[in-house]
Design a protein around this motif. Structure first.
Motif, PDB file in Angstrom:
ATOM      1  N   ARG A 193       7.878  -4.569 -19.526  1.00  0.00           N
ATOM      2  CA  ARG A 193       6.929  -4.393 -20.636  1.00  0.00           C
ATOM      3  C   ARG A 193       7.321  -5.277 -21.818  1.00  0.00           C
ATOM      4  NH1 ARG A 193       6.947   2.122 -20.411  1.00  0.00           N
ATOM      5  NH2 ARG A 193       5.146   2.485 -19.048  1.00  0.00           N
ATOM      6  N   ARG A 194       8.624  -5.385 -22.044  1.00  0.00           N
ATOM      7  CA  ARG A 194       9.109  -6.143 -23.201  1.00  0.00           C
ATOM      8  C   ARG A 194       8.635  -7.595 -23.173  1.00  0.00           C
ATOM      9  NH1 ARG A 194      13.466  -9.075 -22.987  1.00  0.00           N
ATOM     10  NH2 ARG A 194      14.324  -7.906 -21.238  1.00  0.00           N
ATOM     11  N   ILE A 195       8.531  -8.177 -21.993  1.00  0.00           N
ATOM     12  CA  ILE A 195       8.088  -9.574 -21.923  1.00  0.00           C
ATOM     13  C   ILE A 195       6.603  -9.674 -21.598  1.00  0.00           C
ATOM     14  CG2 ILE A 195      10.381 -10.408 -21.310  1.00  0.00           C
ATOM     15  CD1 ILE A 195       9.356 -10.795 -18.442  1.00  0.00           C
ATOM     16  N   GLY A 196       5.885  -8.562 -21.766  1.00  0.00           N
ATOM     17  CA  GLY A 196       4.436  -8.622 -21.703  1.00  0.00           C
ATOM     18  C   GLY A 196       3.809  -8.427 -20.343  1.00  0.00           C
ATOM     19  N   ILE A 197       4.530  -7.871 -19.373  1.00  0.00           N
ATOM     20  CA  ILE A 197       3.962  -7.662 -18.043  1.00  0.00           C
ATOM     21  C   ILE A 197       2.989  -6.481 -18.078  1.00  0.00           C
ATOM     22  CG2 ILE A 197       4.481  -7.109 -15.633  1.00  0.00           C
ATOM     23  CD1 ILE A 197       5.337  -9.898 -16.546  1.00  0.00           C
ATOM     24  N   ASP A 198       1.800  -6.685 -17.519  1.00  0.00           N
ATOM     25  CA  ASP A 198       0.780  -5.629 -17.467  1.00  0.00           C
ATOM     26  C   ASP A 198       0.864  -4.803 -16.190  1.00  0.00           C
ATOM     27  OD1 ASP A 198      -0.566  -6.427 -19.911  1.00  0.00           O
ATOM     28  OD2 ASP A 198      -1.234  -8.186 -18.798  1.00  0.00           O
ATOM     29  N   TYR A 199       1.118  -5.474 -15.052  1.00  0.00           N
ATOM     30  CA  TYR A 199       1.134  -4.805 -13.751  1.00  0.00           C
ATOM     31  C   TYR A 199       2.382  -5.199 -12.971  1.00  0.00           C
ATOM     32  CZ  TYR A 199      -3.800  -3.559 -14.413  1.00  0.00           C
ATOM     33  OH  TYR A 199      -4.971  -3.039 -14.883  1.00  0.00           O
ATOM     34  N   LEU A 200       2.945  -4.221 -12.276  1.00  0.00           N
ATOM     35  CA  LEU A 200       4.084  -4.450 -11.396  1.00  0.00           C
ATOM     36  C   LEU A 200       3.687  -4.138  -9.962  1.00  0.00           C
ATOM     37  CD1 LEU A 200       7.119  -5.003 -10.864  1.00  0.00           C
ATOM     38  CD2 LEU A 200       7.530  -2.574 -11.315  1.00  0.00           C
ATOM     39  N   VAL A 201       3.894  -5.121  -9.076  1.00  0.00           N
ATOM     40  CA  VAL A 201       3.667  -4.929  -7.644  1.00  0.00           C
ATOM     41  C   VAL A 201       5.026  -4.667  -7.003  1.00  0.00           C
ATOM     42  CG1 VAL A 201       2.825  -5.957  -5.503  1.00  0.00           C
ATOM     43  CG2 VAL A 201       1.670  -6.461  -7.668  1.00  0.00           C
ATOM     44  N   SER A 202       5.148  -3.566  -6.273  1.00  0.00           N
ATOM     45  CA  SER A 202       6.425  -3.209  -5.654  1.00  0.00           C
ATOM     46  C   SER A 202       6.149  -2.510  -4.330  1.00  0.00           C
ATOM     47  CB  SER A 202       7.245  -2.306  -6.591  1.00  0.00           C
ATOM     48  OG  SER A 202       6.535  -1.106  -6.863  1.00  0.00           O
ATOM     49  N   GLY A 203       7.210  -2.125  -3.658  1.00  0.00           N
ATOM     50  CA  GLY A 203       7.018  -1.420  -2.396  1.00  0.00           C
ATOM     51  C   GLY A 203       8.260  -1.425  -1.531  1.00  0.00           C
ATOM     52  N   GLU A 204       8.086  -0.963  -0.303  1.00  0.00           N
ATOM     53  CA  GLU A 204       9.207  -0.835   0.632  1.00  0.00           C
ATOM     54  C   GLU A 204       8.782  -1.274   2.027  1.00  0.00           C
ATOM     55  OE1 GLU A 204       9.365   1.576  -2.750  1.00  0.00           O
ATOM     56  OE2 GLU A 204       8.063   2.088  -1.054  1.00  0.00           O
ATOM     57  N   LEU A 205       9.779  -1.672   2.805  1.00  0.00           N
ATOM     58  CA  LEU A 205       9.614  -1.893   4.240  1.00  0.00           C
ATOM     59  C   LEU A 205      10.358  -0.780   4.962  1.00  0.00           C
ATOM     60  CD1 LEU A 205      10.238  -5.752   4.597  1.00  0.00           C
ATOM     61  CD2 LEU A 205       8.056  -4.554   4.718  1.00  0.00           C
ATOM     62  N   LEU A 206       9.660  -0.081   5.857  1.00  0.00           N
ATOM     63  CA  LEU A 206      10.268   1.029   6.586  1.00  0.00           C
ATOM     64  C   LEU A 206      10.059   0.824   8.082  1.00  0.00           C
ATOM     65  CD1 LEU A 206       8.416   2.445   3.985  1.00  0.00           C
ATOM     66  CD2 LEU A 206      10.198   4.126   4.443  1.00  0.00           C
ATOM     67  N   THR A 207      10.838   1.548   8.867  1.00  0.00           N
ATOM     68  CA  THR A 207      10.678   1.517  10.318  1.00  0.00           C
ATOM     69  C   THR A 207       9.761   2.658  10.742  1.00  0.00           C
ATOM     70  OG1 THR A 207      12.899   0.615  10.587  1.00  0.00           O
ATOM     71  CG2 THR A 207      11.867   1.601  12.532  1.00  0.00           C
ATOM     72  N   ALA A 208       8.772   2.330  11.584  1.00  0.00           N
ATOM     73  CA  ALA A 208       7.843   3.344  12.099  1.00  0.00           C
ATOM     74  C   ALA A 208       7.423   2.939  13.505  1.00  0.00           C
ATOM     75  CB  ALA A 208       6.622   3.475  11.193  1.00  0.00           C
ATOM     76  N   ASN A 209       7.761   3.799  14.484  1.00  0.00           N
ATOM     77  CA  ASN A 209       7.394   3.520  15.882  1.00  0.00           C
ATOM     78  C   ASN A 209       7.878   2.151  16.341  1.00  0.00           C
ATOM     79  OD1 ASN A 209       5.993   5.997  15.930  1.00  0.00           O
ATOM     80  ND2 ASN A 209       4.140   5.014  15.098  1.00  0.00           N
ATOM     81  N   GLU A 210       9.126   1.844  16.011  1.00  0.00           N
ATOM     82  CA  GLU A 210       9.793   0.603  16.410  1.00  0.00           C
ATOM     83  C   GLU A 210       9.209  -0.636  15.740  1.00  0.00           C
ATOM     84  OE1 GLU A 210       9.894   0.329  20.637  1.00  0.00           O
ATOM     85  OE2 GLU A 210      11.194   2.084  20.867  1.00  0.00           O
ATOM     86  N   ASN A 211       8.218  -0.467  14.896  1.00  0.00           N
ATOM     87  CA  ASN A 211       7.673  -1.575  14.130  1.00  0.00           C
ATOM     88  C   ASN A 211       7.892  -1.314  12.647  1.00  0.00           C
ATOM     89  OD1 ASN A 211       6.794  -3.420  16.067  1.00  0.00           O
ATOM     90  ND2 ASN A 211       4.865  -2.321  16.400  1.00  0.00           N
ATOM     91  N   LEU A 212       7.318  -2.169  11.820  1.00  0.00           N
ATOM     92  CA  LEU A 212       7.484  -2.033  10.377  1.00  0.00           C
ATOM     93  C   LEU A 212       6.275  -1.350   9.746  1.00  0.00           C
ATOM     94  CD1 LEU A 212       8.869  -5.596   9.526  1.00  0.00           C
ATOM     95  CD2 LEU A 212      10.166  -3.464   9.551  1.00  0.00           C
ATOM     96  N   LEU A 213       6.539  -0.634   8.690  1.00  0.00           N
ATOM     97  CA  LEU A 213       5.491  -0.096   7.847  1.00  0.00           C
ATOM     98  C   LEU A 213       5.748  -0.618   6.433  1.00  0.00           C
ATOM     99  CD1 LEU A 213       3.979   3.425   7.663  1.00  0.00           C
ATOM    100  CD2 LEU A 213       4.951   2.426   5.588  1.00  0.00           C
ATOM    101  N   ALA A 214       4.741  -1.267   5.855  1.00  0.00           N
ATOM    102  CA  ALA A 214       4.863  -1.772   4.483  1.00  0.00           C
ATOM    103  C   ALA A 214       4.114  -0.844   3.544  1.00  0.00           C
ATOM    104  CB  ALA A 214       4.298  -3.183   4.388  1.00  0.00           C
ATOM    105  N   ALA A 215       4.816  -0.328   2.550  1.00  0.00           N
ATOM    106  CA  ALA A 215       4.187   0.479   1.502  1.00  0.00           C
ATOM    107  C   ALA A 215       4.133  -0.366   0.238  1.00  0.00           C
ATOM    108  CB  ALA A 215       4.993   1.746   1.254  1.00  0.00           C
ATOM    109  N   VAL A 216       2.950  -0.556  -0.312  1.00  0.00           N
ATOM    110  CA  VAL A 216       2.760  -1.437  -1.469  1.00  0.00           C
ATOM    111  C   VAL A 216       2.088  -0.655  -2.591  1.00  0.00           C
ATOM    112  CG1 VAL A 216       1.730  -3.577  -2.310  1.00  0.00           C
ATOM    113  CG2 VAL A 216       2.542  -3.438   0.060  1.00  0.00           C
ATOM    114  N   ARG A 217       2.643  -0.798  -3.793  1.00  0.00           N
ATOM    115  CA  ARG A 217       2.082  -0.131  -4.964  1.00  0.00           C
ATOM    116  C   ARG A 217       1.780  -1.163  -6.050  1.00  0.00           C
ATOM    117  NH1 ARG A 217       6.196   2.544  -3.418  1.00  0.00           N
ATOM    118  NH2 ARG A 217       7.569   1.569  -4.960  1.00  0.00           N
ATOM    119  N   VAL A 218       0.778  -0.859  -6.854  1.00  0.00           N
ATOM    120  CA  VAL A 218       0.486  -1.624  -8.062  1.00  0.00           C
ATOM    121  C   VAL A 218       0.503  -0.635  -9.216  1.00  0.00           C
ATOM    122  CG1 VAL A 218      -1.174  -3.054  -9.291  1.00  0.00           C
ATOM    123  CG2 VAL A 218      -0.921  -3.299  -6.812  1.00  0.00           C
TER     124      VAL A 218
END
Length: 749
Positions: free
Chosen positions: A263-288
Motif C-alpha cells: 500500500r505504501r508504494i501505491g499498489i491497488d491490487y495484489l495477486v497471490s495464491g498457492e500451488l497444491l497437490t490434488a489427485n497426483e496433479n496440481l491445483l492452483a488457487a489464485v486470489r485478487v
C-alpha cells in the motif's frame, strides 16, 4: 482571497483534510463546495479557532483525518506549510490524494514523497467531470466515508439511498465472490472504468508451492512472470516489476506488513495464491485482493493441472484477473506465448531462473541460465534477446550482435517483443536516434513497460542526451519508486550531470532500502567524490567491498580516493591491475584505463596517456559509447603537450564518432578553447554549437553556456575585459553542463 464558503467540519465522523494555497481559493473553493454537497465532510484551515495554537490544531486535524487532499499549484508546490502538512500526513500513513489544478513540477522533496501516489489533473476534464472524478477517487473503496455519506443522504431523500446502493454495489459483489471459487465473474450493472490517467497498480506475488514436490518451487515465479507479461499489455494497468516486488517481500514474512508495504508504494491490487497437490496433479488457487478496501475480489481454483496445463491456463487466469479488477478488454493480449512455454517447460524454468539472477545483478549466473534455456530450445527468441542484453551490459557488444542476429526476421514474436528486438539491434549498431524512435513507439502502445523505459533512458544517455535520459528515469521512478535498477541508474546519471542534491536524495534512498547491495554503496561513493568528500567516499567503497570483495567498481573507486589523497603510485597500480585483468568485464577494464589516463595527465606526463589506454583500445572500439571520449582524452593530452594540430585531429575524430542522435558539444568546445587561447576567432565553433542548442522552453542551456564561454575567452585574449566579463558571467549563470570550470575564467576576467 475569496470569503470562505462554509465552516470546517468538526465532529467524530470521517472527514477530508484539504491542503492548499490560499491564493488558489477561487479555484479550490468550488471543488470543496462540490464535495461537501455530495456528503463529504471537509476540514480546511477555516477551522482554526482565533487565538488557538495553530500547530496543535493543525496537527490534530491531520492526525484524525480519513484522507488528505493535496491541491497542487505553483503556489502550493512552493508553500512550506503545505509541504509540512503533507510530510506529517505521510509520516502518520494518512492516505494522500494529489490533485493538480495547474501544470507544475513538484519540488524534489515533495516529488519523492509523493512519487507513488496517483494524481488527478484538472486540465484533463471540464469542471463538472473534474469535481466528479475527485469525488469518485477519494470515496473509492472507503467504506467509512461512504457510510457517512449514505447516512447523510438518507436524511434528505430516498433517491440518495439508491445512489449510495449503486456506489456500494461493487463491494456487495465482492462479498459474493469471497464465498467460494467461481468460474466467471459478473460485472456490476454500473461500472466505473479506470482512466488512462489513473491506471490500476498491480503487484503479483509468486504462487507459494505447497505441493509435495520441491521441483515445483520455480513454477510460482514462472506463473507470476507469465501473468505480469499478460496484464502489462493493458494501458489500464501498471504492473510492479519482480525486482520491486522482491524489495517488498524480502523485508518481512508477516502478511500484514507485506500488504502495508505494498500500500505504501501505491499498489491497488495484489495477486497471490498457492500451488497444491490434488489427485497426483496440481491445483492452483489464485486470489485478487483489493488492498484499499481490504477484500478479495476474486478467489478461484484451477484443479487437476499438469505443469503444462498450468502454463496454458495463465491466459485464462489473466482474463479472470482483468474481469475482477474491471479492466476493459479493449485490446488483445500480446504475450510471450503460453503455448510455446507449455511445450518447453524445462527451457522456461532455466529462463525464469536467469531473469531472477539478472534482477539481482548476478550477470554470470543469469547468462548461464539463459544459455541453458537456449540449448534446450533454440527457438526461444525472447530468451535470446535477454542474453544479448546481458552480453551488452557486460560490454561484449559484438557477442550481443551475434546473438541478436540469430533471431530470424520471421520469428514468432508478438508486437511488443518485436519492438524490443528491433530497438536493441539499433542500439547495438550505434543508431541511437532510430532506437529512441522504436522505444517511443513501443511506449505509445504499452505506456507502462518498465524495460522499454529503461532501454529508452539508456539510448538517450549513450547518445549524450543525459537530460532526456534523466527525464525518462524520473518518470519510471514514480512508477517504480523502490526499484534498485531505477534508483541506481537515476542516481548515477544525476551525479554525472551535476544535479548533486537530487542525486543525494535518490542514492540515500537506494542505500537505505538496499543496505546489502554493494552497488548502492559504490554509487554513493562516486557522489561523495563528486562533492569532494574523499573520506566519506573511501568509507562507502570499503563498505561495498565488505559486502563483495570482488566488486570491481568499488575497487576502482577506492583507487580514485588514493589518487586524490596523493597516493598516485598505489592508485596507478590498482588501475593497471584492473585494466589488465582479462577475466573482468570489459566495461570495468575500460573504466580503470580512463582513470589511469586521468591521473597520468594530472601527473603532468601526457605523453603516457595513449599507452595507458592502448591495452583496451579494441574494447573501447567495440563498446562504441566511449569511442568519442577516447579521442577527447587524447586531444587533451596533445593540447597539454602543445601539439595543437594533433589535438585538432583527435577532436575531428571525436566529432566523427559521436553516436547517432548525440551532440558533439564537448569536442567543438575544446577546439574553441584551443583557438581562443591562441587569440584566434571562434566563430566557426559558436556557429556550429548553435545548431545543437535546445528550444527556449527547455531550461538546459548547455550549448548556450559553451558559446558564451568561448566568446568570453576570446574577448579576454583580445583584452576586452568588459565583454569578457559579460560573456563569462552569462556562461556561469545559465543552467546546464560545463565543459570546464567556467567560474575560474570569470574570476580571471
Amino acid at each position: 482571497m475569496e470569503k470562505r464558503p462554509f465552516e470546517a467540519y468538526r465532529g467524530d465522523d470521517p472527514y477530508i483534510f484539504v491542503s492548499y494555497a490560499h491564493a488558489d481559493s477561487e479555484t479550490v473553493y468550488p471543488l470543496l463546495i462540490s464535495l461537501r454537497e455530495r456528503g463529504v465532510n471537509i476540514w480546511y484551515d477555516e477551522g482554526i479557532e482565533p487565538g488557538s495554537k495553530w500547530r496543535e490544531e493543525l496537527s490534530s486535524a491531520i492526525e484524525h483525518a480519513d484522507k488528505v487532499l493535496f491541491v497542487v499549484s505553483k503556489k502550493s508546490a512552493a508553500s512550506v506549510n503545505c509541504e509540512r502538512e503533507i510530510d506529517y500526513a505521510l509520516s502518520l500513513t494518512v492516505p494522500v490524494q494529489v490533485v493538480y489544478i495547474e501544470n507544475v513540477e513538484l519540488p524534489s522533496a515533495l516529488s519523492f514523497s509523493l512519487g507513488s501516489h496517483q494524481a488527478i489533473t484538472k486540465s484533463h476534464y471540464d469542471d463538472d467531470a473534474f469535481q466528479q472524478k475527485v469525488y469518485d477517487v477519494i470515496t473509492k473503496g472507503d467504506e467509512k466515508l461512504l457510510g457517512v455519506i449514505k447516512k447523510r443522504r438518507n436524511k434528505h431523500s430516498g433517491l440518495w439511498v439508491l445512489a449510495a446502493a449503486l456506489i456500494l454495489a461493487p463491494a456487495l459483489i465482492v462479498l459474493a465472490i469471497r464465498s467460494g471459487p467461481v468460474e466467471t465473474i459478473n460485472a456490476p450493472s454500473i461500472e466505473i472504468t479506470p482512466s488512462v490517467e489513473e491506471p490500476i497498480r498491480i503487484a503479483i506475488k509468486p504462487l507459494e508451492n505447497l505441493s509435495d514436490a520441491n521441483e515445483n518451487d520455480w513454477m510460482g515465479e514462472g506463473v507470476a512472470n507469465l501473468l505480469r507479461d499478460q496484464l502489462s499489455s493493458s494501458r489500464y494497468a501498471v504492473v510492479l516489476s519482480p525486482v520491486s516486488w522482491s524489495s517488498i517481500n524480502d523485508t518481512s514474512d508477516d502478511e500484514t506488513e507485506l500488504i502495508s508495504n505494498a500500500r505504501r508504494i501505491g499498489i491497488d491490487y495484489l495477486v497471490s495464491g498457492e500451488l497444491l497437490t490434488a489427485n497426483e496433479n496440481l491445483l492452483a488457487a489464485v486470489r485478487v485482493t483489493n488492498l484499499r478496501a481490504g477484500i478479495d475480489v476474486m478467489s478461484q481454483t484451477y484443479p487437476d493441472l499438469t505443469p503444462k496445463d498450468l502454463v496454458q491456463s495463465t491466459t485464462r487466469i489473466a482474463l479472470n484477473i482483468k474481469q475482477a479488477m474491471k479492466i476493459p478488454r479493449e485490446e488483445e493480449l500480446q504475450t510471450l506465448s503460453a503455448d510455446f512455454v507449455a511445450e518447453n517447460i524445462a527451457a522456461y524454468e532455466a529462463y525464469v531462473n536467469g531473469l531472477q539472477h539478472y534482477n539481482k545483478f548476478e550477470y554470470e549466473e543469469a547468462e548461464k541460465n539463459i544459455k541453458t534455456a537456449l540449448r534446450i530450445s533454440p527457438d526461444f527468441h525472447i530468451a535470446r534477446f535477454h542474453l544479448a542484453d546481458i552480453l551488452n551490459t557486460t560490454s561484449r557488444r559484438n557477442e550481443a550482435r551475434e546473438v541478436l542476429a540469430a533471431i530470424p526476421a520471421d520469428a514468432m514474436l508478438d508486437a511488443r517483443e518485436r519492438f524490443y528486438v528491433d530497438g536493441y539491434e539499433k542500439m547495438l549498431d550505434g543508431e541511437y536516434g532510430e532506437a529512441i524512435q522504436v522505444y517511443n513507439k513501443l511506449l505509445a502502445e504499452f505506456p507502462y513497460e518498465i524495460e522499454a523505459q529503461q532501454l529508452l533512458a539508456r539510448a538517450y544517455f549513450d547518445s549524450y542526451q543525459e537530460k532526456e535520459s534523466v527525464k525518462v528515469l524520473k518518470g519510471l521512478h514514480i512508477q517504480e519508486p523502490e526499484n534498485p535498477h531505477v534508483l541506481g541508474a537515476l542516481g548515477y546519471q544525476l551525479t554525472s550531470i551535476g544535479e548533486l542534491d537530487e542525486a543525494r536524495e535518490v542514492l540515500s534512498k537506494y542505500v537505505d532500502l538496499y543496505p546489502d547491495f554493494p552497488n548502492a554503496w559504490e554509487l554513493n561513493g562516486a557522489l561523495d567524490l563528486r562533492t569532494g568528500d574523499v573520506a566519506a567516499a573511501k568509507e562507502d567503497y570499503q563498505k561495498a567491498l565488505e559486502l563483495d570483495a570482488a566488486f570491481t567498481p568499488a575497487k576502482i573507486g577506492l583507487a580514485k580516493t588514493q589518487a586524490l589523497a596523493g597516493e598516485r603510485g598505489e592508485a596507478a597500480a590498482g588501475f593497471t591491475a584492473i585494466r589488465d585483468d582479462e577475466t573482468l568485464p570489459p566495461r570495468n577494464r575500460i573504466d580503470a584505463a580512463f582513470d589511469l589516463a586521468h591521473i597520468t595527465r594530472a601527473a603532468e606526463t601526457p605523453e603516457n596517456i595513449e599507452s595507458a589506454l592502448a591495452p583496451v583500445r579494441d574494447l573501447i572500439s567495440e563498446e562504441v559509447v566511449r569511442g568519442g571520449l577516447y579521442w577527447y582524452v587524447l586531444a587533451q593530452a596533445e593540447a597539454d603537450r602543445g601539439n595543437r594540430e594533433k589535438a585538432f585531429e583527435h577532436l575531428e575524430n571525436g566529432v566523427r564518432d559521436t553516436p547517432q542522435g548525440g551532440v558533439p558539444t564537448r569536442f567543438l568546445h575544446l577546439r574553441g578553447v584551443l583557438k581562443a587561447s591562441a587569440g584566434e576567432p571562434v566563430d566557426a565553433e559558436t556557429t556550429e554549437l548553435a545548431q545543437y542548442r535546445l528550444p527556449d522552453d527547455n531550461p538546459d542551456r548547455t550549448e548556450d553556456k559553451a558559446i558564451a564561454h568561448l566568446n568570453g575567452l576570446y574577448a579576454l585574449k583580445q583584452g576586452n575585459v568588459k565583454n569578457a566579463t559579460t560573456e563569462l558571467r552569462n556562461a556561469v549563470d545559465q543552467y546546464g553542463y560545463e565543459y570546464g570550470v567556467y567560474s575560474i575564467d570569470l574570476a580571471r576576467a
